[in-house]
Design a protein around this motif. Structure first.
Motif, PDB file in Angstrom:
ATOM      1  N   SER A  80      -4.166  -8.674  14.424  1.00  0.00           N
ATOM      2  CA  SER A  80      -4.754  -7.638  13.584  1.00  0.00           C
ATOM      3  C   SER A  80      -3.631  -6.879  12.876  1.00  0.00           C
ATOM      4  O   SER A  80      -2.629  -6.532  13.503  1.00  0.00           O
ATOM      5  CB  SER A  80      -5.561  -6.704  14.476  1.00  0.00           C
ATOM      6  OG  SER A  80      -6.000  -5.614  13.736  1.00  0.00           O
ATOM      7  N   GLY A  81      -3.766  -6.678  11.594  1.00  0.00           N
ATOM      8  CA  GLY A  81      -2.754  -5.956  10.834  1.00  0.00           C
ATOM      9  C   GLY A  81      -1.692  -6.839  10.224  1.00  0.00           C
ATOM     10  O   GLY A  81      -0.779  -6.359   9.557  1.00  0.00           O
ATOM     11  N   SER A  82      -1.797  -8.168  10.433  1.00  0.00           N
ATOM     12  CA  SER A  82      -0.747  -9.042   9.901  1.00  0.00           C
ATOM     13  C   SER A  82      -0.941  -9.337   8.416  1.00  0.00           C
ATOM     14  O   SER A  82      -0.091  -9.979   7.803  1.00  0.00           O
ATOM     15  CB  SER A  82      -0.718 -10.347  10.704  1.00  0.00           C
ATOM     16  OG  SER A  82      -1.985 -10.970  10.669  1.00  0.00           O
ATOM     17  N   GLY A  83      -2.051  -8.892   7.825  1.00  0.00           N
ATOM     18  CA  GLY A  83      -2.230  -9.033   6.382  1.00  0.00           C
ATOM     19  C   GLY A  83      -3.226 -10.101   5.966  1.00  0.00           C
ATOM     20  O   GLY A  83      -3.321 -10.436   4.789  1.00  0.00           O
ATOM     21  N   LYS A  84      -4.015 -10.613   6.911  1.00  0.00           N
ATOM     22  CA  LYS A  84      -4.948 -11.699   6.593  1.00  0.00           C
ATOM     23  C   LYS A  84      -6.026 -11.240   5.602  1.00  0.00           C
ATOM     24  O   LYS A  84      -6.259 -11.903   4.580  1.00  0.00           O
ATOM     25  CB  LYS A  84      -5.615 -12.206   7.881  1.00  0.00           C
ATOM     26  CG  LYS A  84      -4.619 -12.600   8.974  1.00  0.00           C
ATOM     27  CD  LYS A  84      -5.300 -13.111  10.230  1.00  0.00           C
ATOM     28  CE  LYS A  84      -6.208 -12.102  10.916  1.00  0.00           C
ATOM     29  NZ  LYS A  84      -5.521 -10.951  11.519  1.00  0.00           N
ATOM     30  N   SER A  85      -6.655 -10.126   5.900  1.00  0.00           N
ATOM     31  CA  SER A  85      -7.716  -9.655   5.005  1.00  0.00           C
ATOM     32  C   SER A  85      -7.151  -9.317   3.637  1.00  0.00           C
ATOM     33  O   SER A  85      -7.759  -9.627   2.608  1.00  0.00           O
ATOM     34  CB  SER A  85      -8.378  -8.397   5.574  1.00  0.00           C
ATOM     35  OG  SER A  85      -8.992  -8.678   6.789  1.00  0.00           O
ATOM     36  N   THR A  86      -5.999  -8.678   3.641  1.00  0.00           N
ATOM     37  CA  THR A  86      -5.398  -8.287   2.371  1.00  0.00           C
ATOM     38  C   THR A  86      -5.154  -9.514   1.499  1.00  0.00           C
ATOM     39  O   THR A  86      -5.417  -9.493   0.295  1.00  0.00           O
ATOM     40  CB  THR A  86      -4.084  -7.529   2.629  1.00  0.00           C
ATOM     41  OG1 THR A  86      -4.369  -6.439   3.515  1.00  0.00           O
ATOM     42  CG2 THR A  86      -3.495  -7.001   1.341  1.00  0.00           C
ATOM     43  N   HIS A  99       4.292   0.992   1.879  1.00  0.00           N
ATOM     44  CA  HIS A  99       4.145   0.064   2.996  1.00  0.00           C
ATOM     45  C   HIS A  99       3.950  -1.361   2.472  1.00  0.00           C
ATOM     46  O   HIS A  99       2.964  -1.654   1.800  1.00  0.00           O
ATOM     47  CB  HIS A  99       2.937   0.527   3.823  1.00  0.00           C
ATOM     48  CG  HIS A  99       2.631  -0.329   5.003  1.00  0.00           C
ATOM     49  ND1 HIS A  99       3.597  -0.962   5.743  1.00  0.00           N
ATOM     50  CD2 HIS A  99       1.441  -0.636   5.590  1.00  0.00           C
ATOM     51  CE1 HIS A  99       3.017  -1.637   6.728  1.00  0.00           C
ATOM     52  NE2 HIS A  99       1.718  -1.456   6.646  1.00  0.00           N
ATOM     53  N   VAL A 145       2.783  -4.831   2.796  1.00  0.00           N
ATOM     54  CA  VAL A 145       1.828  -5.480   3.683  1.00  0.00           C
ATOM     55  C   VAL A 145       1.947  -6.994   3.602  1.00  0.00           C
ATOM     56  O   VAL A 145       1.850  -7.690   4.608  1.00  0.00           O
ATOM     57  CB  VAL A 145       0.400  -5.026   3.337  1.00  0.00           C
ATOM     58  CG1 VAL A 145      -0.612  -5.781   4.171  1.00  0.00           C
ATOM     59  CG2 VAL A 145       0.255  -3.534   3.570  1.00  0.00           C
ATOM     60  N   PHE A 194       0.880  -1.163   0.000  1.00  0.00           N
ATOM     61  CA  PHE A 194       0.000   0.000   0.000  1.00  0.00           C
ATOM     62  C   PHE A 194       0.913   1.207   0.000  1.00  0.00           C
ATOM     63  O   PHE A 194       1.499   1.549   1.018  1.00  0.00           O
ATOM     64  CB  PHE A 194      -0.902   0.030   1.236  1.00  0.00           C
ATOM     65  CG  PHE A 194      -2.076  -0.918   1.146  1.00  0.00           C
ATOM     66  CD1 PHE A 194      -3.067  -0.697   0.200  1.00  0.00           C
ATOM     67  CD2 PHE A 194      -2.172  -2.000   1.993  1.00  0.00           C
ATOM     68  CE1 PHE A 194      -4.150  -1.561   0.111  1.00  0.00           C
ATOM     69  CE2 PHE A 194      -3.258  -2.863   1.903  1.00  0.00           C
ATOM     70  CZ  PHE A 194      -4.245  -2.639   0.961  1.00  0.00           C
TER      71      PHE A 194
HETATM   72  N1  LIG Z   1      -6.648   0.144   1.846  1.00  0.00           N
HETATM   73  C1  LIG Z   1      -5.517   0.189   2.591  1.00  0.00           C
HETATM   74  N2  LIG Z   1      -4.655   1.212   2.445  1.00  0.00           N
HETATM   75  C2  LIG Z   1      -3.516   1.265   3.165  1.00  0.00           C
HETATM   76  N3  LIG Z   1      -3.148   0.352   4.062  1.00  0.00           N
HETATM   77  C3  LIG Z   1      -3.963  -0.700   4.263  1.00  0.00           C
HETATM   78  C4  LIG Z   1      -5.201  -0.831   3.530  1.00  0.00           C
HETATM   79  N4  LIG Z   1      -5.798  -1.973   3.939  1.00  0.00           N
HETATM   80  C5  LIG Z   1      -4.988  -2.520   4.867  1.00  0.00           C
HETATM   81  N5  LIG Z   1      -3.875  -1.767   5.065  1.00  0.00           N
HETATM   82  C6  LIG Z   1      -2.773  -2.082   5.968  1.00  0.00           C
HETATM   83  O1  LIG Z   1      -2.304  -3.352   5.653  1.00  0.00           O
HETATM   84  C7  LIG Z   1      -1.962  -4.057   6.826  1.00  0.00           C
HETATM   85  C8  LIG Z   1      -2.670  -5.375   6.850  1.00  0.00           C
HETATM   86  O2  LIG Z   1      -4.060  -5.148   6.979  1.00  0.00           O
HETATM   87  P1  LIG Z   1      -5.121  -6.326   6.981  1.00  0.00           P
HETATM   88  O3  LIG Z   1      -4.869  -7.188   5.805  1.00  0.00           O
HETATM   89  O4  LIG Z   1      -6.450  -5.702   7.096  1.00  0.00           O
HETATM   90  O5  LIG Z   1      -4.762  -7.087   8.312  1.00  0.00           O
HETATM   91  P2  LIG Z   1      -5.620  -8.137   9.135  1.00  0.00           P
HETATM   92  O6  LIG Z   1      -6.800  -8.525   8.313  1.00  0.00           O
HETATM   93  O7  LIG Z   1      -4.668  -9.248   9.367  1.00  0.00           O
HETATM   94  O8  LIG Z   1      -6.004  -7.473  10.395  1.00  0.00           O
HETATM   95  C9  LIG Z   1      -2.291  -3.173   7.996  1.00  0.00           C
HETATM   96  O9  LIG Z   1      -1.094  -2.543   8.426  1.00  0.00           O
HETATM   97  C10 LIG Z   1      -3.222  -2.151   7.415  1.00  0.00           C
HETATM   98  O10 LIG Z   1      -3.051  -0.921   8.062  1.00  0.00           O
END
Ligand SMILES: Nc1ncnc2c1ncn2[C@@H]1O[C@H](COP(=O)(O)OP(=O)(O)O)[C@@H](O)[C@H]1O
Ligand SMILES: [Mg+2]
Lengths: 219, 239, 244
Positions: free
Chosen positions: C39-45, C17, C19, C14
């Motif tokens: 939280s923030g480890s990149g699972k959703s991404t 950054h 991710v 991102f």
């Molecule tokens: N749309 C976005 N723009 C910038 N940074 C993002 C965005 N979505 C997620 N991030 C960053 O990517 C990292 C991983 O996020 P995410 O995949 O949501 O983690 P998780 O689902 O494991 O909690 C986090 O540091 C978050 O701040």
């Protein structure tokens, strides 16, 4: 041909602009005072006050401003009241601004959560004290953006008074056009003058609205 | 104040008043259709068009929102022939009022687009809908629902604003009234009757908006801020 | 067993950054994979990359016969074959439960109206909500809404399903009904990737568990081993407070 509309013309328009601004300020002051009274009556008054105010607001908001202007200029003489264009224009615009400002500000007063009244009552504040110290400060903050936004509408709507011969900016443009036959140049200049006044105010209004949104989500 | 009102001379001109009323409704309807179409296109262009389109849309919106309708009308009617484009009064009126409404409605549509959370669109995309299909089936109705009060409020202002077109002698109600006034000298009565007709027109349009609203929104959608899901949207955005 | 999903060297930024820092993952058909991590480890991404909601910069994803990361892809076809359920349900508020379910089959697959009822009944019975056909989303509890979201996804007959913390927004007493629906789905042999905080559920239902940390797959293996015998300090630190 271009010389026909030169510095003199711009000065003539600028004088019209002064009248536009003067009329706008007068409208805002008179409409603001009445509008505030109406807003308070509409949102806090007893039923016999709320009803006529609501009716007034509805009727004015459903009538073209031009008709209100015609009524005060051509209509009042029938009651023996002969108003010069400036007075008729001020009266009509005040009637119009009162209705709209009352409606805007009523919304702002009612946007303050009911629980604020209850909390104040629990603290032993009287009704007027609550209004003065708790409700109004919050309502005023909410109202800033929409109020400035409506000022833009007032400035633009003063142009309607050109049609009863009051020589503000638009009427000045018409007169100048009759002399120079350069409608495009004249009315572009007129438009730019309005824009120079209104655009900064619109930006300011947007900024105030944004600031309010940020404030309210921060809480 | 011994003035006695006499509506008879004005009311005896009913055919002209009716004709003017019809002309006003026609002018309003045309301007609303064209204006909303312009507004929607401009809003979409501003929402995700290329940079040049967005700039152009912004300039258009700000120009038309920050100058009086009357001046816009004069520019189109008196100014354009100077550039070689001559419009009839009726044409100039429709175009000026449409462009004016286009600028205001573009802003309103934009607010609607912004109000629909991105997650709704994503859910639709995840199901295999195209962007356009997502717009049509998922964004349109809820967005319209959010902006409907603002939009219909603007339409009311637009309908009342058509009276300004009398300044260039476009056919509409105020012009009809002005003609009656100048031949009957019953100014007060004439303009009171006009006010009454405009109020009736406004009420009729409001009823129409309510009916259309009921058709569009078969059921109430709560405003997005009150919807439970939006709280989670925020949570997710932070996660 | 054939491979349903294969991720190789997936990197996602991102802006500046980073991710996802090179994720590798292999999922066989019928596998149920739990993805855990802070939280923030990149699972959703990662999930969002898998069905093309997020573009990524490096690596390759093979899923349901599609390859992402090698030039343009027909994302719409891919998305009809990969279902996704979100934390916030994302039901469409202006449509009834039945309309939510049939929207994509109708618009994307052109399913004739005559077959809508049958489809709605089929998927709703799988999540136990047959009686809510004509309700609107805001008339349902969170747990019911999430089950409808699962049914909506099932209606497209996906080959793989992705779940992103689908119980995190729910009150504890509603979590169970959603987990039960997912478990029943797992028993039908559906290939699934679930991001979850429900450790007990992951351990019980998932064939394999993946622990993500700082944008990497830190540790992975059969769920029993991951929870019973964690190898890294990070995983131990993560699961210990969770397994009371
Ligand atoms: N749309 C976005 N723009 C910038 N940074 C993002 C965005 N979505 C997620 N991030 C960053 O990517 C990292 C991983 O996020 P995410 O995949 O949501 O983690 P998780 O689902 O494991 O909690 C986090 O540091 C978050 O701040
Ligand atoms: Mg997440």
């Amino acid at each position: 041909m271009i010389q026909d509309f030169g510095t003199d013309g711009v000065i003539f328009l600028a004088r019209g602009l002064m009248w536009t601004l003067g009329l706008s300020v007068a409208t805002f002051l008179c409409g603001g005072i009445l509008g505030l009274i109406f807003a308070l009556g509409r949102s806090l008054g007893p039923r016999w006050i709320r009803l006529p105010i609501a009716t007034y607001i509805e009727l004015v908001q459903a009538t073209p401003l031009l008709i209100v202007v015609f009524l005060s200029f051509y209509g009042l003489p029938f009651f023996g009241l002969y108003l010069p264009p400036l007075a008729a224009a001020s009266l009509a615009l005040t009637l119009y601004a009162t209705a709209f400002l009352a409606d805007i500000w009523r919304g702002c007063i009612e946007a303050v959560p009911r629980t604020q009244w209850e909390a104040s009552e629990a603290l032993g504040l009287s009704g007027p004290e609550t209004l003065r110290h708790v409700i109004m400060p919050q309502a005023i903050r909410i109202s800033l953006g929409p109020t400035v936004g409506f000022m833009v509408q007032i400035v633009k709507n003063t142009s309607v008074t050109a049609l009863i011969g009051f020589v503000e900016l638009t009427r000045a443009g018409q007169l100048l056009n009759n002399q120079t036959f350069q409608p495009f140049h004249v009315f572009i200049t007129v438009a730019l003058m309005y824009f120079a006044i209104c655009y900064p105010m619109s930006l300011w209004s947007e900024k105030l609205k944004e600031k309010r949104n940020v404030d309210s989500t921060a809480h | 104040m011994a003035y006695e009102m006499n509506f008879q001379p004005v009311l005896s001109r009913a055919p002209e008043l009716i004709e003017g009323t019809i002309a006003t409704i026609e002018l309003s309807a045309k301007s609303i259709v064209v204006g909303l179409a312009v507004g929607l296109v401009v809003a979409l262009g501003r929402h995700d068009g290329p940079r040049a389109v967005r700039t152009l849309a912004t300039v258009y919106i700000e120009m038309f929102r920050n100058t009086p309708l009357l001046v816009q009308l004069f520019l189109l009617f008196f100014g354009l022939p100077f550039l070689g484009l001559r419009l009839s009064a009726d044409e100039a009126a429709v175009i000026a009022i449409s462009l004016n409404l286009g600028a205001y409605s573009a802003e309103i549509f934009r607010a609607g687009l912004a109000a629909i959370s991105k997650t709704q669109v994503e859910a639709a995309l995840a199901l295999g809908l195209s962007k356009l299909q997502a717009m049509r089936h998922v964004v349109l109705i809820p967005a319209l629902k959010v902006i409907y009060p603002a939009l219909t409020g603007q339409l009311t202002l637009t309908v009342l604003g058509t009276s300004i077109a009398s300044a260039i002698s476009a056919s509409e109600l105020t012009l009809a009234g002005a003609r009656i006034e100048s031949s009957t000298f019953r100014s007060l009565e004439t303009f009171l009757v006009l006010a009454a007709i405009y109020i009736a027109i406004t009420i009729a349009f409001r009823i129409l908006y309510a009916l259309v609203g009921r058709l569009l929104f078969r059921r109430k959608v709560p405003p997005p801020s009150m919807r439970a899901a939006s709280a989670f949207d925020k949570k997710e955005a932070r996660a | 067993m054939s491979t349903a999903l294969h991720i190789e060297g997936l990197k996602k930024y991102f802006g500046a950054h980073e991710v996802l820092k090179g994720v590798d993952l292999e999922v066989a058909s019928g596998d149920v994979i739990a993805v855990i991590g802070r939280s923030g480890s990149g699972k959703s991404t990662m999930l969002r990359c898998i069905n093309g909601l997020e573009p990524f910069q490096q690596g390759r994803i093979r899923i349901a016969g599609h390859v992402l990361g090698e030039g343009p892809q027909n994302l719409r076809v891919l998305r009809t074959e990969v279902g996704m359920v979100f934390q916030s349900y994302n039901l469409f508020p202006h449509l009834t439960v039945a309309e939510n379910i049939t929207l994509a089959p109708r618009v994307v697959r052109k399913l004739p109206r005559a077959r809508h009822d049958e489809l709605v009944d089929k998927v709703l019975s799988r999540v136990g909500l047959l009686d809510k056909k004509h309700a609107y989303p805001d008339e349902l509890s969170g747990g019911q809404q999430q089950r409808v979201a699962i049914a909506r996804s099932l209606a497209m007959e996906p080959r793989v399903m992705l779940f992103d913390e689908v119980t995190s927004a729910l009150d504890p007493e509603l979590t169970g009904e959603v987990l039960k629906a997912i478990q029943e789905l797992a028993e039908t042999g559906m290939t699934m990737v679930l991001v979850t905080h429900e450790m007990g559920f992951a351990r019980q239902v998932a064939t394999k568990t993946v622990f993500m940390h700082h944008g990497r797959v830190w540790e992975s293996g059969p769920s029993e081993e991951i929870f019973g015998n964690p190898q890294t300090d990070e995983l131990r630190a993560f699961i210990e407070p969770n397994l009371k």
